[in-house]
Scaffold this motif. Structure first.
Motif, PDB file in Angstrom:
ATOM      1  N   PRO A   1       0.780  -1.230   0.000  1.00 37.06           N
ATOM      2  CA  PRO A   1       0.000   0.000   0.000  1.00 37.06           C
ATOM      3  C   PRO A   1       0.823   1.296   0.000  1.00 37.06           C
ATOM      4  CG  PRO A   1      -0.851  -1.554   1.603  1.00 37.06           C
ATOM      5  CD  PRO A   1       0.477  -2.069   1.155  1.00 37.06           C
ATOM      6  N   SER A   2       2.129   1.190   0.121  1.00 40.53           N
ATOM      7  CA  SER A   2       2.901   2.436   0.104  1.00 40.53           C
ATOM      8  C   SER A   2       3.899   2.487  -1.047  1.00 40.53           C
ATOM      9  CB  SER A   2       3.620   2.633   1.444  1.00 40.53           C
ATOM     10  OG  SER A   2       4.443   1.552   1.729  1.00 40.53           O
ATOM     11  N   LEU A   3       3.759   1.555  -1.964  1.00 40.83           N
ATOM     12  CA  LEU A   3       4.658   1.500  -3.115  1.00 40.83           C
ATOM     13  C   LEU A   3       4.152   2.378  -4.256  1.00 40.83           C
ATOM     14  CD1 LEU A   3       6.949  -0.425  -2.631  1.00 40.83           C
ATOM     15  CD2 LEU A   3       5.621  -2.234  -3.722  1.00 40.83           C
ATOM     16  N   SER A   4       5.069   3.056  -4.941  1.00 39.55           N
ATOM     17  CA  SER A   4       4.611   3.707  -6.163  1.00 39.55           C
ATOM     18  C   SER A   4       5.323   3.109  -7.381  1.00 39.55           C
ATOM     19  CB  SER A   4       4.780   5.216  -6.092  1.00 39.55           C
ATOM     20  OG  SER A   4       6.099   5.595  -6.333  1.00 39.55           O
ATOM     21  N   LYS A   5       6.456   2.461  -7.124  1.00 31.43           N
ATOM     22  CA  LYS A   5       7.125   1.722  -8.192  1.00 31.43           C
ATOM     23  C   LYS A   5       7.599   0.395  -7.621  1.00 31.43           C
ATOM     24  CE  LYS A   5      10.059   5.097  -9.333  1.00 31.43           C
ATOM     25  NZ  LYS A   5      11.173   5.752 -10.015  1.00 31.43           N
ATOM     26  N   LEU A   6       7.574  -0.643  -8.414  1.00 27.68           N
ATOM     27  CA  LEU A   6       8.006  -1.955  -7.945  1.00 27.68           C
ATOM     28  C   LEU A   6       9.446  -1.898  -7.455  1.00 27.68           C
ATOM     29  CD1 LEU A   6       6.482  -4.064 -10.841  1.00 27.68           C
ATOM     30  CD2 LEU A   6       5.707  -4.053  -8.469  1.00 27.68           C
ATOM     31  N   SER A   7      10.281  -1.140  -8.160  1.00 27.84           N
ATOM     32  CA  SER A   7      11.700  -1.085  -7.826  1.00 27.84           C
ATOM     33  C   SER A   7      11.954  -0.500  -6.435  1.00 27.84           C
ATOM     34  CB  SER A   7      12.440  -0.258  -8.875  1.00 27.84           C
ATOM     35  OG  SER A   7      11.787   0.982  -9.075  1.00 27.84           O
ATOM     36  N   GLU A   8      11.018   0.278  -5.931  1.00 21.83           N
ATOM     37  CA  GLU A   8      11.200   0.868  -4.602  1.00 21.83           C
ATOM     38  C   GLU A   8      11.225  -0.194  -3.508  1.00 21.83           C
ATOM     39  OE1 GLU A   8       8.819   5.073  -5.414  1.00 21.83           O
ATOM     40  OE2 GLU A   8       7.865   3.428  -4.340  1.00 21.83           O
ATOM     41  N   ALA A   9      10.654  -1.340  -3.816  1.00 18.93           N
ATOM     42  CA  ALA A   9      10.567  -2.397  -2.809  1.00 18.93           C
ATOM     43  C   ALA A   9      11.956  -2.860  -2.369  1.00 18.93           C
ATOM     44  CB  ALA A   9       9.767  -3.572  -3.355  1.00 18.93           C
ATOM     45  N   VAL A  10      12.929  -2.720  -3.246  1.00 23.46           N
ATOM     46  CA  VAL A  10      14.274  -3.199  -2.924  1.00 23.46           C
ATOM     47  C   VAL A  10      14.851  -2.467  -1.707  1.00 23.46           C
ATOM     48  CG1 VAL A  10      16.658  -3.318  -3.733  1.00 23.46           C
ATOM     49  CG2 VAL A  10      14.784  -4.009  -5.240  1.00 23.46           C
ATOM     50  N   ASP A  11      14.942  -1.160  -1.796  1.00 18.05           N
ATOM     51  CA  ASP A  11      15.498  -0.402  -0.670  1.00 18.05           C
ATOM     52  C   ASP A  11      14.579  -0.468   0.548  1.00 18.05           C
ATOM     53  OD1 ASP A  11      17.824   0.316  -1.853  1.00 18.05           O
ATOM     54  OD2 ASP A  11      17.030   2.181  -2.700  1.00 18.05           O
ATOM     55  N   MET A  12      13.298  -0.512   0.274  1.00 17.93           N
ATOM     56  CA  MET A  12      12.329  -0.507   1.362  1.00 17.93           C
ATOM     57  C   MET A  12      12.420  -1.757   2.229  1.00 17.93           C
ATOM     58  SD  MET A  12       8.306   0.342   0.725  1.00 17.93           S
ATOM     59  CE  MET A  12       8.448   1.921  -0.090  1.00 17.93           C
ATOM     60  N   THR A  13      12.844  -2.865   1.628  1.00 17.84           N
ATOM     61  CA  THR A  13      12.820  -4.140   2.357  1.00 17.84           C
ATOM     62  C   THR A  13      14.197  -4.736   2.601  1.00 17.84           C
ATOM     63  OG1 THR A  13      12.629  -5.414   0.306  1.00 17.84           O
ATOM     64  CG2 THR A  13      10.573  -4.711   1.363  1.00 17.84           C
TER      65      THR A  13
END
Length: 478
Positions: free
Chosen positions: A365-377
Motif C-alpha cells: 500500500p505504500s509502493l509507487s514503483k516496484l523497484s522501490e521495494a528493494v530499498d524498502m525491504t
RNA sequence: GGUGCUGUAGACAAAUUGGUAAAGUCACAGGGCUUUCAAUCCUGGGUUUGCGGGUUCGAUCCCCGUCAGCACUGCCA
C-alpha cells in the motif's frame, strides 16, 4: 464500412513511447468502433531494420495489452506489389526516372540555401528528352523514381483531431522520390511515403491515426491515393509526447524502449493508462484510473487535445502507485520477486512464499514503483544491517539498552504474534517504568537500523520468523 | 530560410452552435492518522486564457498582427 486502423512501427529501434501511445489511440478507436486493429511492420529500411527490434515491438505491444486483430504484415514481403504500383504510375506518366546524383542534389540545395530559398527538388529531370536519358544511361547512372507533384495543387483534408488542414503543392518540396536508385531498367526499393499508401489501400485502412510529426507527409500521401485511384482514408494526427523541456521525448530522456519502464518498476496497466491520458481527457465524471477497455468505451477524437503533452513522471508514479496499492498480495509478490532476485537478496521463492506475501501485504500500500521495494525491504532480507547515524545516536540514549535487554529477555521461544509482541512491549514499559515511545523507537532502531520505515510491528514479526530479531537486538545492545 | 501545428495555474487538462474561465487529476503547503516514514484522509493557495488590436451587448472560442515552442522540410521511417 467497418473501421480498420493500424499501427505501423518501423523496426529500426525498440518500441518507443510515442509509437506505443499511437498504438494505444488506434487500439482504443478500433475497440470503440468495433473495428479491426492491425499491425504492420515497416521494414523497408533494410540497413537499419533488425529482427530483434521487431521482437521488442511485438512483445512490447503484447505487454501493454494492445492485441492486434490482423498481422503482423511485413512490408519486405510485399515488394512485388510495390513494384507493380510504381510501374502503374510510370505507365500513367505520373512518375518518372530522375538521374541526379546525390552530389548534384546536394549542390542544388546548397545553392538554394545560399540564395535564402527553401531547399526543394526543382523537378529538373521531369521532362528529359530521350537523348538526355540515353546520355545519362550511357554514363552508367542509376535512377530514382519520382512522383510528380503539381505546384499549383492545394490539398485539404478534415483531420480527426485538428479539423480542416490545407497544404499547397509548392510547399511539398518538389517531385518526391518513391523508389531508391536502381539501374534504368529496374525499379529500386520503394520508400516510406509510397509503401504506406499502397499498404493502407491494400489493407483497407479506413482511418490513419498517427503522430503529429507525420502531418507533412499527409498531403503527399493524399496525392498518391488519388494517383492510384483509391479512396482517401480519414486522417487523425495526435499530439506529440514532449519532455520537460518541451521537445519530442527521445532516447536522451532515459527511455528508449517501453521495457525501460518495466525495468523501472511500472506496470503495463499504469503505462497504458497514463499514455491514454497524454492527449485524451476522460469524459465528465470518469475517473483517471481506468483500464484500456473502460477507456475504449468512452474514447473519441472529440476529446483528443491538439497541443503536445509534457511527460510528467510525478503523475505516472502516482498512477502506478494506484495500481500497486490495490493489487492482491499474491500478484504483487509475483512482480516483486524478480526485483528482489536482481538485488541479490537470498531467499527461496517457493519455500519463503508465505513470508514474502506477508511482506508484500505490508509494503504494497505504500509502493509507487516496484523497484522501490528493494530499498524498502533490504533490512528484512540481509542478515547484517548498517544502522544509520540517527539510529546509532538513538541507541546511545539513556534507558535504551535496558529496554532492549528487557525485550530480549522476554522474547518467547515460539514464533511471535501481534498479541504476544504487544504484551512483551507492555511488560517492559511497566516493568521499567519507561515511555512506550522510547521502547518503540528503540526497537525500530535496533531491529531495522533506521528510525523510519514500514510498519514496525509487522517488520518485527517478519524478522522474528527468521530469528533475526534476537541477533539484531543482541548486536544493538552489545 | 520555408511550411504547418500549437499556446488555459508548476504539470495533465475541462469549458464543442461566443454567454460568470479554470471543473477534475498530479504536484505543492498546512493539518489528521500512523508514537516513524510512506501510503491514506481533510483543508488550502494559485488566472492580465502568450502578447497587441479588431468584430460583438459579450471572445479561451471568430478575424488580423505579433511573439514563443515544437514538428516537418532525405535516395529515413
Amino acid at each position: 464500412m467497418s473501421v480498420r486502423v493500424r499501427i505501423a512501427p518501423s523496426p529500426t529501434g525498440n518500441l518507443h513511447i510515442g509509437t506505443a501511445r499511437t498504438a494505444v489511440f488506434n487500439w482504443l478507436y478500433a475497440r470503440h468502433q468495433g473495428g479491426q486493429f492491425i499491425l504492420r511492420i515497416e521494414d523497408t529500411d533494410l540497413e537499419r531494420s533488425k529482427p530483434e527490434y521487431t521482437q521488442n515491438i511485438l512483445e512490447g505491444l503484447q505487454w501493454l495489452g494492445l492485441n492486434w486483430d490482423e498481422g503482423p504484415v511485413y512490408q519486405t514481403q510485399r515488394t512485388e506489389l510495390y513494384a507493380q504500383k510504381i510501374q502503374e504510375l510510370l505507365d500513367k506518366g505520373l512518375a518518372y526516372r530522375a538521374y541526379d546524383t546525390p552530389e548534384e542534389l546536394d549542390a542544388m540545395r546548397e545553392a538554394q540555401k545560399a540564395r535564402n530559398e527553401a531547399p526543394r527538388y526543382d523537378n529538373r529531370h521531369r521532362n528529359l528528352t530521350p537523348e538526355q536519358i540515353a546520355a545519362y544511361e550511357a554514363e552508367g547512372r542509376t535512377a530514382v523514381i519520382r512522383f510528380k507533384i503539381d505546384d499549383d495543387r492545394e490539398i485539404t483534408w478534415n483531420d480527426l483531431v485538428r479539423g480542416q488542414v490545407t497544404w499547397k503543392g509548392r510547399d511539398l518540396g518538389g517531385d518526391m522520390v518513391i523508389a531508391r536508385a536502381a539501374s534504368a531498367s529496374t525499379i529500386g526499393a520503394p520508400l516510406y511515403n509510397f509503401v504506406v499508401v499502397v499498404d493502407d489501400i491494400d489493407m483497407g485502412i479506413t482511418q490513419v491515426i498517427r503522430g503529429e510529426d507525420h502531418i507533412g507527409n499527409t498531403p503527399k500521401q493524399i496525392l498518391l491515393y488519388e494517383a492510384l485511384g483509391a479512396t482517401v482514408p480519414e486522417f487523425g494526427h495526435t499530439p506529440l509526447i514532449l519532455n520537460q523541456q518541451g521537445a519530442k521525448l527521445s532516447k536522451r530522456d532515459g527511455v528508449t524502449s517501453i521495457f525501460d519502464f518495466k525495468k523501472m518498476g511500472y506496470t503495463a496497466e499504469a503505462i497504458a493508462n497514463y499514455m491514454t491520458l497524454l492527449g485524451w481527457s476522460p469524459v465528465e465524471g470518469m475517473d483517471e484510473i481506468f483500464t484500456l477497455e473502460q477507456a475504449a468505451k468512452e474514447f473519441s477524437f472529440d476529446r483528443v487535445n491538439k497541443a503536445g503533452a509534457k511527460f510528467d513522471w510525478d503523475k505516472l508514479n502516482w498512477i502506478n502507485g494506484q495500481y500497486l496499492h490495490k493489487m492482491p498480495a499474491a500478484e504483487l509478490t509475483d512482480l516483486l520477486i524478480p526485483y528482489w532476485q536482481e538485488a541479490g537478496f537470498a531467499f527461496d521463492p517457493i519455500a519463503d512464499r508465505p513470508w514474502l506475501e506477508q511482506l508484500t501485504a505490508v509494503i504494497g500500500p505504500s509502493l509507487s514503483k516496484l523497484s522501490e521495494a528493494v530499498d524498502m525491504t533490504r533490512y528484512l532480507f540481509m542478515e547484517a544491517i548498517e544502522p544509520t547515524e540517527d539510529a546509532i545516536a538513538h541507541l546511545k540514549q539513556d534507558g535504551v539498552t535496558a529496554a532492549l535487554q528487557g525485550i530480549l529477555d522476554g522474547l518467547p521461544a515460539e514464533t511471535l504474534t501481534q498479541d504476544s509482541a504487544n504484551a512483551l512491549i507492555q511488560s517492559v514499559v511497566k516493568g521499567q517504568g519507561v515511555k512506550k515511545g522510547l521502547v518503540m523507537k528503540s526497537l525500530r532502531a535496533g531491529l531495522t537500523g533506521s528510525l523510519q520505515g514500514p510498519d514496525l510491528m509487522q517488520s518485527w514479526l517478519l524478522l522474528n520468523q527468521k530469528g533475526w530479531d534476537r541477533t539484531r537486538l543482541t548486536a544493538a545492545i552489545g
